[in-house]
Write an enzyme that holds these catalytic residues in place. Structure first.
Site, PDB file in Angstrom:
ATOM      1  N   ASP A 157      33.066 -60.332 -21.842  1.00 28.46           N
ATOM      2  CA  ASP A 157      32.413 -61.409 -22.578  1.00 28.46           C
ATOM      3  C   ASP A 157      30.897 -61.389 -22.400  1.00 28.46           C
ATOM      4  O   ASP A 157      30.395 -61.152 -21.296  1.00 28.46           O
ATOM      5  CB  ASP A 157      32.971 -62.747 -22.064  1.00 28.46           C
ATOM      6  CG  ASP A 157      32.282 -63.940 -22.672  1.00 28.46           C
ATOM      7  OD1 ASP A 157      32.517 -64.206 -23.860  1.00 28.46           O
ATOM      8  OD2 ASP A 157      31.516 -64.624 -21.955  1.00 28.46           O
ATOM      9  N   GLU A 198      31.882 -57.535 -25.891  1.00 27.08           N
ATOM     10  CA  GLU A 198      31.393 -58.495 -26.877  1.00 27.08           C
ATOM     11  C   GLU A 198      29.887 -58.606 -26.752  1.00 27.08           C
ATOM     12  O   GLU A 198      29.366 -58.982 -25.697  1.00 27.08           O
ATOM     13  CB  GLU A 198      32.008 -59.875 -26.649  1.00 27.08           C
ATOM     14  CG  GLU A 198      31.527 -60.893 -27.678  1.00 27.08           C
ATOM     15  CD  GLU A 198      31.414 -62.311 -27.115  1.00 27.08           C
ATOM     16  OE1 GLU A 198      31.624 -63.254 -27.902  1.00 27.08           O
ATOM     17  OE2 GLU A 198      31.094 -62.466 -25.921  1.00 27.08           O
TER      18      GLU A 198
END
Length: 606
Positions: free
Chosen positions: A255, A323
């Protein structure tokens, strides 16, 4: 135009093994020594095939993102949980899903719904227990489904034990987070160290009275940023990765990776001139808080960690995906930097989300596809993402009438196809969530007047399983977010018994097993402003052609001109839309292929 060899197909290996066995069986019926040779060759080929499958299992997978909080509630508390996911694993296996990725399930105060973590090695009580997770991993493996976990390294919760120790300046934790002294203005008033903003609005700095310093948080103030210039932080996060690998997960989605490092000198960022609101994330150019070179070194470190783990323990490759919302050249460095060092197995490709919508025409679609393939380093695997928990749902962004066609695009492109839960049935954003029911931090931060402009809640509403209470998601009086009111006519149960978005999706997942889909060369063409087409071609096998009309008018297109087909050559329909007048097996002329408004067709060229 770059042509891509996507994925690997094992049918050739199967055919070679079968031919060898047949041939050897005839020739060696009376020869003991020959039988030994055959056994050796067969065993070697089977070992090689298995090793190949284990190594490359991910290169053509259909990856299904589960937002656990909204997927299935097993205990009636209004929140989805791990036992709920276990209940629905047979559905995913029947659909043909090869891997699932879980949004965060770690112990958390849920300020940002799991992205604020108090313990990276424990499960949030609303979702269940570690035993539940172990059961999920075991059952998924039994059904042939790989498991990907969210890895959230940039920050923790402010209730994390590490942060509490850092506040108290305990040995080994003094510099675990990004701390800085205050600046004083001309009136002696305490000010943040610089002009950095939070992604979620407001200053990226919060004063901690006990420590007497500001701490950095690029997201909510409850999510202090870790200091990755501290080797002890790197060591701690490595240990987290190994912990979950030991549990049996097959990889990680990392993330917000491009936020890991900030400028060591804490310099002010230059102004953009786009807004006068100094608390808006658009106020400055984020040259000192995003995409720093150190990010790539950290990613390469984690790639080595998972590769070494696979090498040591055997079994399927453990993979990492990243990401990061950044410019295309930067994103491509996540595959491999200019010096040839490997990073992620693939960085998520958000171009179909950020750059396309219902106003895009055929040229835009082909441009976005080709752009990724041209910039991607050779030998790597592309991926395509149509939706996720942070963005407008596919059916809302492109319009409900284009759902089947968008799935045809997603599933016939080379490489990895990523589906956000609910997209397979065409779920839509619930744009009418009230201010009182809104829970998303960025939405709450901007206030009642503007919350609908930024809220992610509409794309996170509960999965619509059937027509029962709360769409079959939960028996609770009120789930954590309101169910979309259209669930009475848009739900999985109804779609399972008739031609539907789901039946089209499932057919496309099965279609991806064809040789042309697994390893076919790829070619994309614009036929006019409404129609574009893809060809997947394998020498010696049938080619597959996807044709999509994104426009509101019926079209008849001539594919012979663009793909060099023979005059009046026939195409056989493999997959048609749920409202199409064409059926699987229908023969259609390549020189006058009829397309209804918003229609897509996947056909085989024989």
């Amino acid at each position: 135009m770059q042509q891509v060899m996507a994925g690997v197909d094992d049918k050739d290996t199967d055919a070679e093994m079968s031919a060898m066995l047949n041939d050897e069986g005839v020739r060696t019926e009376t020869g003991t020594e020959s039988n030994k040779d055959t056994d050796t060759k067969t065993g070697t080929m089977m070992d090689q095939k298995m090793e190949h499958k284990e190594k490359d299992w991910w290169k053509h997978m259909t990856l299904y993102q589960i937002y656990p909080r909204s997927f299935m509630d097993s205990n009636g508390d209004g929140v989805g949980d791990l036992q709920g996911i276990i209940m629905k694993l047979p559905y995913l296996a029947e659909t043909g899903i090869e891997a699932i990725w879980l949004s965060p399930i770690y112990k958390s105060p849920m300020v940002d719904f799991g992205y604020d973590i108090t313990d990276f090695k424990d499960i949030h009580t609303e979702y269940g227990t570690m035993k539940d997770l172990e059961m999920l991993i075991t059952e998924a493996k039994r059904l042939g489904i790989k498991m990907i976990m969210d890895f959230v390294p940039n920050h923790t919760s402010d209730q994390n034990m590490w942060f509490e120790k850092s506040v108290n300046r305990e040995d080994g934790y003094e510099d675990f987070y990004m701390w800085a002294d205050a600046k004083m203005d001309k009136d002696g008033k305490r000010m943040p160290p610089n002009n950095w903003q939070s992604v979620f609005y407001g200053s990226a700095w919060t004063w901690n009275e006990k420590r007497g310093q500001y701490y950095l948080h690029q997201f909510t103030s409850a999510q202090p940023d870790l200091n990755f210039r501290n080797p002890k932080v790197v060591e701690a996060m490595d240990e987290v990765m190994r912990f979950w690998l030991d549990k049996g997960v097959n990889g990680f989605r990392i993330d917000a990776i491009n936020h890991l490092f900030e400028d060591a000198e804490l310099r002010d960022e230059p102004l953009t001139g786009k807004t006068d609101d100094k608390y808006s994330y658009e106020y400055t150019e984020h040259v000192y808080t995003k995409d720093l070179p150190e990010v790539m070194s950290m990613l390469q470190h984690w790639r080595k960690l998972v590769d070494d783990y696979t090498m040591k323990h055997g079994g399927p490759a453990r993979i990492i995906m990243t990401e990061a919302y950044a410019d295309l050249k930067t994103i491509m460095d996540y595959y491999e930097t200019h010096d040839g060092k490997k990073g992620a197995h693939f960085p998520f490709n958000f171009n179909l989300i950020t750059n396309l919508n219902e106003k895009s025409d055929a040229r835009d679609y082909v441009f976005e596809v080709q752009k990724w393939l041209i910039y991607m380093p050779r030998g790597y695997t592309p991926n395509w993402v149509m939706g996720n928990h942070d963005n407008v749902r596919m059916a809302t962004r492109f319009g409900p009438k284009r759902v089947d066609a968008m799935h045809m695009m997603l599933m016939t492109l080379p490489g990895v196809a990523v589906t956000y839960n609910g997209e397979e049935i065409g779920m839509q954003d619930n744009r009418d969530i009230t201010w009182e029911d809104t829970v998303d931090p960025p939405a709450r931060n901007v206030g009642r007047e503007k919350y609908k402009e930024v809220s992610r809640d509409p794309a996170r509403t509960p999965y619509q399983w059937n027509t029962q209470k709360n769409a079959g998601f939960s028996s609770a009086e009120k789930p954590w977010l309101p169910v979309h009111p259209n669930y009475k006519h848009l739900n999985l149960k109804q779609q399972m018994s008739q031609p539907s978005h789901y039946s089209v999706y499932k057919s496309l997942v099965e279609l991806r097993k064809m040789p042309a889909m697994c390893r076919g060369q790829f070619r994309a063409e614009v036929l006019n402003r409404d129609v574009f087409a893809f060809e997947r071609e394998v020498k010696g096998d049938n080619s597959v052609i996807t044709v999509i009309n994104i426009g509101p008018r019926a079209r008849a297109v001539n594919l012979t001109e663009v793909f060099g087909l023979k005059y009046q050559q026939q195409l056989t329909v493999l997959v048609a839309g749920s409202k199409s007048t064409h059926s699987t097996g229908n023969a259609l002329p390549a020189d006058a292929l009829p397309l209804a408004p918003y229609e897509g067709l996947v056909c085989m060229l024989e």
